[in-house]
Write a protein that holds these residues in place. Structure first.
Motif, PDB file in Angstrom:
ATOM      1  N   MET A 280      23.653  79.185  26.208  1.00  0.00           N
ATOM      2  CA  MET A 280      25.012  79.081  26.703  1.00  0.00           C
ATOM      3  C   MET A 280      25.439  77.622  26.869  1.00  0.00           C
ATOM      4  SD  MET A 280      27.516  80.909  27.172  1.00  0.00           S
ATOM      5  CE  MET A 280      28.233  82.178  28.114  1.00  0.00           C
ATOM      6  N   ASN A 281      24.469  76.739  27.165  1.00  0.00           N
ATOM      7  CA  ASN A 281      24.795  75.314  27.284  1.00  0.00           C
ATOM      8  C   ASN A 281      25.324  74.762  25.975  1.00  0.00           C
ATOM      9  OD1 ASN A 281      24.079  75.151  29.963  1.00  0.00           O
ATOM     10  ND2 ASN A 281      21.984  74.476  29.555  1.00  0.00           N
ATOM     11  N   GLU A 282      24.767  75.241  24.848  1.00  0.00           N
ATOM     12  CA  GLU A 282      25.215  74.793  23.533  1.00  0.00           C
ATOM     13  C   GLU A 282      26.673  75.188  23.299  1.00  0.00           C
ATOM     14  OE1 GLU A 282      23.437  74.835  19.000  1.00  0.00           O
ATOM     15  OE2 GLU A 282      22.650  76.237  20.471  1.00  0.00           O
TER      16      GLU A 282
ATOM     17  N   GLY B 295      23.780  83.770  18.764  1.00  0.00           N
ATOM     18  CA  GLY B 295      22.501  83.201  18.376  1.00  0.00           C
ATOM     19  C   GLY B 295      22.442  82.724  16.933  1.00  0.00           C
ATOM     20  N   LYS B 296      23.605  82.521  16.323  1.00  0.00           N
ATOM     21  CA  LYS B 296      23.678  82.081  14.933  1.00  0.00           C
ATOM     22  C   LYS B 296      24.050  80.603  14.856  1.00  0.00           C
ATOM     23  CE  LYS B 296      25.416  86.620  13.524  1.00  0.00           C
ATOM     24  NZ  LYS B 296      26.592  87.323  12.992  1.00  0.00           N
TER      25      LYS B 296
ATOM     26  N   ARG C 199      31.572  81.107  18.926  1.00  0.00           N
ATOM     27  CA  ARG C 199      31.317  82.554  18.787  1.00  0.00           C
ATOM     28  C   ARG C 199      29.992  82.797  18.060  1.00  0.00           C
ATOM     29  NH1 ARG C 199      37.331  83.719  17.025  1.00  0.00           N
ATOM     30  NH2 ARG C 199      38.228  84.238  19.047  1.00  0.00           N
ATOM     31  N   GLU C 200      29.747  82.028  17.013  1.00  0.00           N
ATOM     32  CA  GLU C 200      28.477  82.150  16.286  1.00  0.00           C
ATOM     33  C   GLU C 200      27.305  81.824  17.205  1.00  0.00           C
ATOM     34  OE1 GLU C 200      28.060  83.165  12.934  1.00  0.00           O
ATOM     35  OE2 GLU C 200      30.183  83.667  13.169  1.00  0.00           O
TER      36      GLU C 200
END
Length: 161
Positions: free
Chosen positions: A1-3, A53-54, A48-49
């Motif tokens: 989530m930090n990303e 996890g993409k 969104r990706e």
């Protein structure tokens, strides 16, 4: 989530630094929204990706060339032009004049959803019904009906062989 949060934070910084606060506002007050839309499309799409996890798939080109962004291998030119009641079609026509092979290279045009819905509605109206429409109103006018139908006859069908 930090990303994801980092991606969104960078988006806001880029909009503020490179578009809004660069001394004059890139694209002026009338075109600035288009640059903001490009960045938002890329970075929100990438967020969104990341949530799924993409890896990010959008790239903002930012060079005023034929495409504004890429989604994987797809070249995208955004046209978010509201002036003149042309539903972005006039801008697409001008872009095609400068880059006639853009669609042949797999490029696509992206317009606002409300423009797309108006175009679909205008395509559903017969010429007889259209001739009863106002000739001057910006919303659903005979002028718009003619623009949409003329655009499809002239621009789109040149790629159908």
């Amino acid at each position: 989530m930090n990303e994801v949060m980092s991606t969104i934070s960078e988006t806001l910084k880029t909009i503020s630094r490179d578009i809004v606060n660069n001394g004059k506002g890139r694209g002026s007050q009338y075109g600035m929204h288009g640059f903001i839309a490009e960045i938002a499309e890329c970075d929100i799409g990438n967020a969104r990706e990341q949530i799924e996890g993409k890896a990010p798939i959008y790239e903002w080109i930012n060079d005023n060339g034929p495409e504004d962004l890429r989604r994987g291998a797809t070249l995208i030119q955004q046209k978010f032009v509201n002036s003149g009641g042309y539903l972005s079609l006039q801008s697409i026509r001008m872009h095609l004049k400068d880059y006639p092979d853009f669609p042949d290279k797999g490029g696509i045009y992206q317009i606002p959803e409300d423009h797309y819905e108006k175009i679909k509605w205008l395509l559903s109206i017969s010429e007889q019904e259209a001739n009863k429409m106002s000739t001057s109103a910006d919303d659903f006018s005979l002028k718009q009906w003619r623009e949409v139908h003329n655009f499809l006859k002239v621009e789109i069908f040149r790629w159908i062989k």
